[in-house]
Scaffold this motif. Structure first.
Motif, PDB file in Angstrom:
ATOM      1  N   TYR A  23     -46.637 107.328  -8.830  1.00  0.00           N
ATOM      2  CA  TYR A  23     -45.186 107.315  -8.876  1.00  0.00           C
ATOM      3  C   TYR A  23     -44.629 107.454  -7.467  1.00  0.00           C
ATOM      4  O   TYR A  23     -45.050 108.315  -6.697  1.00  0.00           O
ATOM      5  CB  TYR A  23     -44.675 108.456  -9.756  1.00  0.00           C
ATOM      6  N   LEU A  24     -43.680 106.622  -7.139  1.00  0.00           N
ATOM      7  CA  LEU A  24     -43.085 106.671  -5.807  1.00  0.00           C
ATOM      8  C   LEU A  24     -42.003 107.739  -5.712  1.00  0.00           C
ATOM      9  O   LEU A  24     -41.743 108.271  -4.636  1.00  0.00           O
ATOM     10  CB  LEU A  24     -42.504 105.302  -5.449  1.00  0.00           C
ATOM     11  N   LEU A  25     -41.365 108.039  -6.830  1.00  0.00           N
ATOM     12  CA  LEU A  25     -40.323 109.060  -6.868  1.00  0.00           C
ATOM     13  C   LEU A  25     -40.548 109.956  -8.078  1.00  0.00           C
ATOM     14  O   LEU A  25     -41.247 109.580  -9.020  1.00  0.00           O
ATOM     15  CB  LEU A  25     -38.937 108.408  -6.936  1.00  0.00           C
ATOM     16  N   GLU A  26     -39.943 111.129  -8.066  1.00  0.00           N
ATOM     17  CA  GLU A  26     -40.147 112.102  -9.130  1.00  0.00           C
ATOM     18  C   GLU A  26     -38.826 112.438  -9.808  1.00  0.00           C
ATOM     19  O   GLU A  26     -37.765 112.402  -9.167  1.00  0.00           O
ATOM     20  CB  GLU A  26     -40.767 113.382  -8.561  1.00  0.00           C
ATOM     21  N   PRO A  27     -38.860 112.795 -11.100  1.00  0.00           N
ATOM     22  CA  PRO A  27     -37.639 113.217 -11.788  1.00  0.00           C
ATOM     23  C   PRO A  27     -36.985 114.402 -11.078  1.00  0.00           C
ATOM     24  O   PRO A  27     -37.668 115.273 -10.537  1.00  0.00           O
ATOM     25  CB  PRO A  27     -38.141 113.602 -13.186  1.00  0.00           C
ATOM     26  N   GLU A  28     -35.669 114.382 -11.050  1.00  0.00           N
ATOM     27  CA  GLU A  28     -34.834 115.409 -10.415  1.00  0.00           C
ATOM     28  C   GLU A  28     -34.826 115.321  -8.893  1.00  0.00           C
ATOM     29  O   GLU A  28     -34.096 116.057  -8.233  1.00  0.00           O
ATOM     30  CB  GLU A  28     -35.264 116.825 -10.838  1.00  0.00           C
ATOM     31  N   GLN A  29     -35.631 114.431  -8.315  1.00  0.00           N
ATOM     32  CA  GLN A  29     -35.604 114.273  -6.860  1.00  0.00           C
ATOM     33  C   GLN A  29     -34.261 113.681  -6.441  1.00  0.00           C
ATOM     34  O   GLN A  29     -33.714 112.800  -7.105  1.00  0.00           O
ATOM     35  CB  GLN A  29     -36.741 113.354  -6.402  1.00  0.00           C
ATOM     36  N   VAL A  30     -33.714 114.160  -5.348  1.00  0.00           N
ATOM     37  CA  VAL A  30     -32.458 113.644  -4.814  1.00  0.00           C
ATOM     38  C   VAL A  30     -32.762 112.856  -3.547  1.00  0.00           C
ATOM     39  O   VAL A  30     -33.420 113.366  -2.631  1.00  0.00           O
ATOM     40  CB  VAL A  30     -31.464 114.784  -4.502  1.00  0.00           C
ATOM     41  N   VAL A  31     -32.320 111.610  -3.522  1.00  0.00           N
ATOM     42  CA  VAL A  31     -32.526 110.770  -2.345  1.00  0.00           C
ATOM     43  C   VAL A  31     -31.167 110.427  -1.754  1.00  0.00           C
ATOM     44  O   VAL A  31     -30.165 110.314  -2.468  1.00  0.00           O
ATOM     45  CB  VAL A  31     -33.307 109.487  -2.692  1.00  0.00           C
ATOM     46  N   TYR A  40     -28.423 110.156  -4.685  1.00  0.00           N
ATOM     47  CA  TYR A  40     -28.828 109.741  -6.023  1.00  0.00           C
ATOM     48  C   TYR A  40     -29.873 110.715  -6.568  1.00  0.00           C
ATOM     49  O   TYR A  40     -30.825 111.068  -5.864  1.00  0.00           O
ATOM     50  CB  TYR A  40     -29.431 108.329  -5.996  1.00  0.00           C
ATOM     51  N   ARG A  41     -29.690 111.129  -7.813  1.00  0.00           N
ATOM     52  CA  ARG A  41     -30.673 111.992  -8.467  1.00  0.00           C
ATOM     53  C   ARG A  41     -31.516 111.144  -9.415  1.00  0.00           C
ATOM     54  O   ARG A  41     -30.998 110.453 -10.289  1.00  0.00           O
ATOM     55  CB  ARG A  41     -29.988 113.112  -9.254  1.00  0.00           C
ATOM     56  N   ILE A  42     -32.835 111.201  -9.244  1.00  0.00           N
ATOM     57  CA  ILE A  42     -33.749 110.424 -10.075  1.00  0.00           C
ATOM     58  C   ILE A  42     -33.839 111.059 -11.459  1.00  0.00           C
ATOM     59  O   ILE A  42     -34.092 112.260 -11.589  1.00  0.00           O
ATOM     60  CB  ILE A  42     -35.150 110.361  -9.433  1.00  0.00           C
ATOM     61  N   ASP A  43     -33.619 110.251 -12.494  1.00  0.00           N
ATOM     62  CA  ASP A  43     -33.687 110.739 -13.873  1.00  0.00           C
ATOM     63  C   ASP A  43     -35.057 110.479 -14.496  1.00  0.00           C
ATOM     64  O   ASP A  43     -35.741 111.396 -14.929  1.00  0.00           O
ATOM     65  CB  ASP A  43     -32.596 110.082 -14.725  1.00  0.00           C
ATOM     66  N   ARG A  44     -35.460 109.233 -14.543  1.00  0.00           N
ATOM     67  CA  ARG A  44     -36.756 108.907 -15.135  1.00  0.00           C
ATOM     68  C   ARG A  44     -37.176 107.515 -14.691  1.00  0.00           C
ATOM     69  O   ARG A  44     -36.366 106.727 -14.213  1.00  0.00           O
ATOM     70  CB  ARG A  44     -36.694 108.944 -16.665  1.00  0.00           C
ATOM     71  N   MET A  45     -38.457 107.236 -14.890  1.00  0.00           N
ATOM     72  CA  MET A  45     -38.971 105.919 -14.544  1.00  0.00           C
ATOM     73  C   MET A  45     -38.713 104.947 -15.692  1.00  0.00           C
ATOM     74  O   MET A  45     -38.880 105.283 -16.863  1.00  0.00           O
ATOM     75  CB  MET A  45     -40.468 105.993 -14.252  1.00  0.00           C
ATOM     76  N   LEU A  46     -38.283 103.729 -15.344  1.00  0.00           N
ATOM     77  CA  LEU A  46     -38.031 102.698 -16.352  1.00  0.00           C
ATOM     78  C   LEU A  46     -39.228 101.778 -16.537  1.00  0.00           C
ATOM     79  O   LEU A  46     -39.536 101.344 -17.638  1.00  0.00           O
ATOM     80  CB  LEU A  46     -36.808 101.865 -15.957  1.00  0.00           C
ATOM     81  N   TYR A  55     -36.440 102.912 -11.466  1.00  0.00           N
ATOM     82  CA  TYR A  55     -36.079 104.242 -11.947  1.00  0.00           C
ATOM     83  C   TYR A  55     -34.618 104.258 -12.372  1.00  0.00           C
ATOM     84  O   TYR A  55     -33.780 103.561 -11.786  1.00  0.00           O
ATOM     85  CB  TYR A  55     -36.265 105.291 -10.844  1.00  0.00           C
ATOM     86  N   LEU A  56     -34.325 105.071 -13.369  1.00  0.00           N
ATOM     87  CA  LEU A  56     -32.940 105.340 -13.729  1.00  0.00           C
ATOM     88  C   LEU A  56     -32.471 106.515 -12.881  1.00  0.00           C
ATOM     89  O   LEU A  56     -33.164 107.527 -12.768  1.00  0.00           O
ATOM     90  CB  LEU A  56     -32.828 105.686 -15.212  1.00  0.00           C
TER      91      LEU A  56
END
Length: 393
Positions: A23-31, A40-46, A55-56
């Motif tokens: 996974y390139l990004l994780e849930p709840e991560q803020v970019v 942007y806050r990462i919610d989940r992978m699509l 990612y959503l």
């Protein structure tokens, strides 16, 4: 060399594939975008595709929800996002920026419009129903507006699959994923490289056509149109299936011309839009005084055996061809064959007549009774036929 790829977006259940890349990004991560300073806050992978992961994400401080996607073709996607900015039938690109991860890797990010109903393939699989013809015509014409803009700029999409057409609010279709769009220097096309075998033209897959042209984009749209009315985008539409599609003969004819013989396809998105918008006039019998010198072809089921009709036509001075061509001036039409390629008004020969007429060729259509009346008037027959054959040799 031609490389085939899997679906542009794979479902998250394909864990084995994801495990290979991570996974390139994780849930709840803020970019944070260094370009716009938006967070942007990462919610989940699509899902994941050949060029990256989707990612959503939620834009902090705003109510709008948008997806994020990391792709290797970031620059190309960002470019087409600007080119098509504000187009109602293209997935919007809201932001584009690089992101430095803690491990030192650089991730190239796009913030895209969120398609709430997913891609067309997933949507049809979930609902299991085809779309009404009027809706299918309207929505495909909308997607063609985007493709038409590309074609006018001498660009070819090459990846018009049901995984790259997205279902948005109110079942509105939008085109996305411009990762393998290429410019062509002339109308001869570009070398076919990476492609998806689900909707790639058969000639391209078989190596019979070395270059991808605008008509090959049209082939893919024809596949999408057939899938839409059929209600299934899991497999490609074959020409023998077209007559069974739950739609009008006119729409069957359009689909057949899109995915049938390559040289007879619509040349561009504009031509296909016109075909979807304008229903053709019904084929009606014309008037002819003599068969003398006519270049004639037969279609349909006659009351007498075809060889007998051919001999009668030649005795009347006609030159008989097996199929309509650029030489054809007269076509004799018998009863429709129930197994015609695209319905009662759209056998292969009838479709070719319409195509030739659209190019400006004058072709007179005769019913069988008209033909037999004219055939009784004997002409130079065999002499005309022999003279024509000598000229051909």
């Amino acid at each position: 060399m031609t490389h085939t790829t899997a679906a542009t977006t794979l479902p998250m259940s394909v864990r084995s594939h994801l495990a290979q890349t991570g996974y390139l990004l994780e849930p709840e991560q803020v970019v944070v975008s260094p370009e716009t300073r938006l967070r942007y806050r990462i919610d989940r992978m699509l899902g994941e595709g050949g060029f990256g992961q989707a990612y959503l994400a939620s834009r902090l401080g705003r109510s709008r929800v948008v997806p994020r996607r990391r792709i290797d073709g970031w620059l190309r996607e960002a470019y087409f996002g600007q080119l098509l900015e504000g187009h109602p039938r293209a997935i919007n690109v809201f932001d584009a920026f690089p992101l430095a991860r803690e491990d030192g890797r650089l991730v190239y990010c796009l913030t895209l419009e969120y398609a709430s109903q997913g891609d067309l393939r997933a949507y049809l699989h979930r609902t299991g129903k085809g779309w009404p013809e009027s809706t299918a015509r309207r929505e495909i014409a909308g997607v063609l507006q985007v493709l038409g803009k590309l074609h006018r700029g001498q660009m070819l999409h090459r990846d018009l699959t049901p995984m790259n057409v997205f279902v948005c609010d109110r079942r509105s279709l939008k085109l996305g994923d411009f990762g393998i769009v290429r410019h062509q220097s002339d109308r001869r096309g570009i070398t076919a490289g990476t492609l998806n075998p689900l909707t790639a033209p058969s000639e391209i897959l078989a190596g019979g056509a070395p270059k991808w042209q605008a008509r090959d984009d049209v082939y893919q749209v024809g596949q999408l149109l057939g899938m839409l009315v059929k209600g299934d985008a899991q497999t490609r539409i074959r020409t023998h299936e077209i007559r069974l599609l739950p739609c009008s003969d006119h729409l069957k004819e359009i689909v057949h011309r899109c995915i049938g013989e390559r040289r007879k396809r619509y040349e561009s998105a504009r031509e296909l839009i016109e075909a979807l918008s304008d229903r053709p006039r019904p084929l009606k019998a014309g008037v002819l005084r003599t068969l003398e010198g006519a270049h004639l072809a037969f279609t349909g089921i006659l009351t007498k055996r075809r060889p007998e009709a051919i001999r009668a036509a030649r005795r009347a001075g006609a030159i008989v061809h097996g199929s309509p061509s650029r030489l054809t001036t007269v076509v004799v039409r018998g009863r429709p064959n129930p197994l015609q390629a695209a319905g009662r008004e759209a056998g292969l020969k009838l479709m070719e007549i319409k195509r030739l007429r659209a190019l400006g060729q004058r072709i007179t259509l005769l019913n069988e009774s008209q033909f037999w009346r004219l055939a009784e008037r004997r002409g130079k027959g065999a002499r005309s036929e022999r003279a024509f054959r000598r000229r051909r040799v």
